[in-house]
Design a protein around this motif. Structure first.
Motif, PDB file in Angstrom:
ATOM      1  N   ASP A 170      -8.732   2.212  -0.925  1.00 38.06           N
ATOM      2  CA  ASP A 170      -9.116   1.649   0.366  1.00 38.06           C
ATOM      3  C   ASP A 170      -9.645   2.677   1.349  1.00 38.06           C
ATOM      4  OD1 ASP A 170      -8.337  -1.091  -0.196  1.00 38.06           O
ATOM      5  OD2 ASP A 170      -6.268  -0.378  -0.140  1.00 38.06           O
ATOM      6  N   GLU A 171      -9.181   3.922   1.240  1.00 40.80           N
ATOM      7  CA  GLU A 171      -9.586   4.921   2.221  1.00 40.80           C
ATOM      8  C   GLU A 171      -9.450   6.316   1.661  1.00 40.80           C
ATOM      9  OE1 GLU A 171      -8.556   6.090   6.883  1.00 40.80           O
ATOM     10  OE2 GLU A 171      -6.943   5.330   5.609  1.00 40.80           O
ATOM     11  N   ARG A 216      -5.446   6.095   0.832  1.00 41.21           N
ATOM     12  CA  ARG A 216      -4.670   4.860   0.990  1.00 41.21           C
ATOM     13  C   ARG A 216      -5.122   3.846  -0.058  1.00 41.21           C
ATOM     14  NH1 ARG A 216      -5.885   0.392   4.050  1.00 41.21           N
ATOM     15  NH2 ARG A 216      -7.626   1.526   5.035  1.00 41.21           N
ATOM     16  N   TYR A 220      -6.592  12.191   3.535  1.00 37.63           N
ATOM     17  CA  TYR A 220      -5.741  11.012   3.695  1.00 37.63           C
ATOM     18  C   TYR A 220      -6.257   9.930   2.749  1.00 37.63           C
ATOM     19  CZ  TYR A 220      -4.261  13.309   8.024  1.00 37.63           C
ATOM     20  OH  TYR A 220      -3.776  14.211   8.947  1.00 37.63           O
ATOM     21  N   ALA A 224       2.007   5.597  10.194  1.00 38.14           N
ATOM     22  CA  ALA A 224       0.689   5.921   9.629  1.00 38.14           C
ATOM     23  C   ALA A 224       0.449   7.425   9.620  1.00 38.14           C
ATOM     24  CB  ALA A 224      -0.398   5.221  10.434  1.00 38.14           C
ATOM     25  N   GLU A 235       0.829  -1.192   0.000  1.00 37.87           N
ATOM     26  CA  GLU A 235       0.000   0.000   0.000  1.00 37.87           C
ATOM     27  C   GLU A 235       0.870   1.252   0.000  1.00 37.87           C
ATOM     28  OE1 GLU A 235      -2.513   0.058   3.488  1.00 37.87           O
ATOM     29  OE2 GLU A 235      -1.023   1.172   4.637  1.00 37.87           O
ATOM     30  N   ARG A 236       0.287   2.320  -0.528  1.00 31.59           N
ATOM     31  CA  ARG A 236       0.887   3.649  -0.472  1.00 31.59           C
ATOM     32  C   ARG A 236      -0.112   4.574   0.215  1.00 31.59           C
ATOM     33  NH1 ARG A 236       2.795  -0.190  -4.210  1.00 31.59           N
ATOM     34  NH2 ARG A 236       4.868   0.448  -4.942  1.00 31.59           N
ATOM     35  N   ARG A 237       0.417   5.533   0.952  1.00 32.91           N
ATOM     36  CA  ARG A 237      -0.433   6.488   1.652  1.00 32.91           C
ATOM     37  C   ARG A 237      -0.025   7.910   1.265  1.00 32.91           C
ATOM     38  NH1 ARG A 237       1.021   2.630   5.427  1.00 32.91           N
ATOM     39  NH2 ARG A 237       2.594   3.967   6.401  1.00 32.91           N
ATOM     40  N   TYR A 238      -1.015   8.705   0.962  1.00 34.92           N
ATOM     41  CA  TYR A 238      -0.789  10.105   0.619  1.00 34.92           C
ATOM     42  C   TYR A 238      -1.614  11.009   1.526  1.00 34.92           C
ATOM     43  CZ  TYR A 238       1.656   9.014  -3.761  1.00 34.92           C
ATOM     44  OH  TYR A 238       2.565   8.574  -4.689  1.00 34.92           O
TER      45      TYR A 238
END
Length: 262
Positions: free
Chosen positions: A175-176, A195, A193, A262, A111-114
């Motif tokens: 996902d989010e 994800r 946010y 996170a 996963e990548r989160r921005y």
């Protein structure tokens, strides 16, 4: 050759993006230049591999890359040496760890989160100039959340994909999307946010730019669903500027750094 994972933070303002380019400054190029001072392989042209490529002006607070070095470094000494040689570039190695040879910063990630920072106030931003997108009028955070809900899950994101995107498929699982609202002096900051396992080129900026139209009252929340279903780039809202976007984290089956990012 021992392999090391690097946890990287950078201000993307002076760079043409993450990816090394022959005639323009890049984050990758800055790190490889620093590595060339420490390792014969990089002096001879070896490359690092990253979890994701960020565009010009986009920042990183949790980028991950890996490097194969010719000598066995103590990880702490490696990070300290790299940070010394990276000066004065706005790039920092937050941590370096030895990893198994089959670890790959890009292909091992799940996963990548921005994070995207959007500020609304009349007065110009000062301390956060170049680090947020500023609009002048307040936004309706609840309306933006309603619009964002249409994008969660598995969809064809053609509408929110750059025409220059090189991904094999526009189908992705988001996902989010979480939107937080914070008070700032004489205004509000909205933090988005996002994800997913992976993102299309300009997907985050296209989504946030569209949701801003919802928050401003120019779009209804349901129009986001209509835009998604259209599978047409022309149905997207404005693509927001890059300076509010941060690659904030990369997820792996086992976090090589052993910390919560996170």
């Amino acid at each position: 050759m021992p392999r090391y994972a690097l946890l990287i933070e950078y201000d993307g303002t002076p760079f043409a993006g993450w990816q090394a380019q022959a005639d323009q400054p890049s984050v990758q190029g800055a790190i490889e230049t620093a590595l060339a001072r420490l390792d014969a392989g990089f002096a001879a042209g070896a490359r690092i591999a990253a979890a994701g490529r960020t565009d010009a002006g986009v920042h990183g607070t949790g980028q991950v890359a890996h490097a194969d070095l010719q000598r066995d470094w103590d990880p702490f000494r490696l990070s300290e040496a790299l940070n010394w040689h990276l000066k004065p570039a706005p790039v920092a190695i937050l941590a370096a760890v030895r990893v198994e040879d089959d670890f790959h910063a890009r292909f091992s990630a799940h996963e990548r989160r921005y994070v995207f920072r959007l500020t609304s106030r009349r007065a110009p931003v000062t301390h956060d100039r170049g680090r947020v997108w500023q609009v002048l009028n307040p936004l309706d955070a609840d309306a933006m959340r309603q619009g964002a809900a249409h994008l969660i899950g598995l969809h064809d994101f053609t509408t929110f994909r750059s025409t220059m995107c090189q991904s094999n498929s526009p189908v992705k699982t988001l996902d989010e999307i979480r939107i937080e609202e914070h008070q700032i002096p004489q205004g509000r900051e909205y933090r988005f946010y996002l994800r997913a396992r992976s993102f299309l080129h300009n997907q985050v900026r296209s989504i946030v730019g569209t949701l801003e139209r919802v928050g401003a009252g120019s779009w209804s929340p349901d129009r986001v669903a209509d835009a998604l279903a259209a599978r047409d780039r022309a149905s997207c809202g404005p693509v927001c500027p890059p300076q509010g976007l941060y690659l904030s984290g990369v997820g792996y089956p086992q976090d090589p750094f052993g910390i919560d990012r996170a």
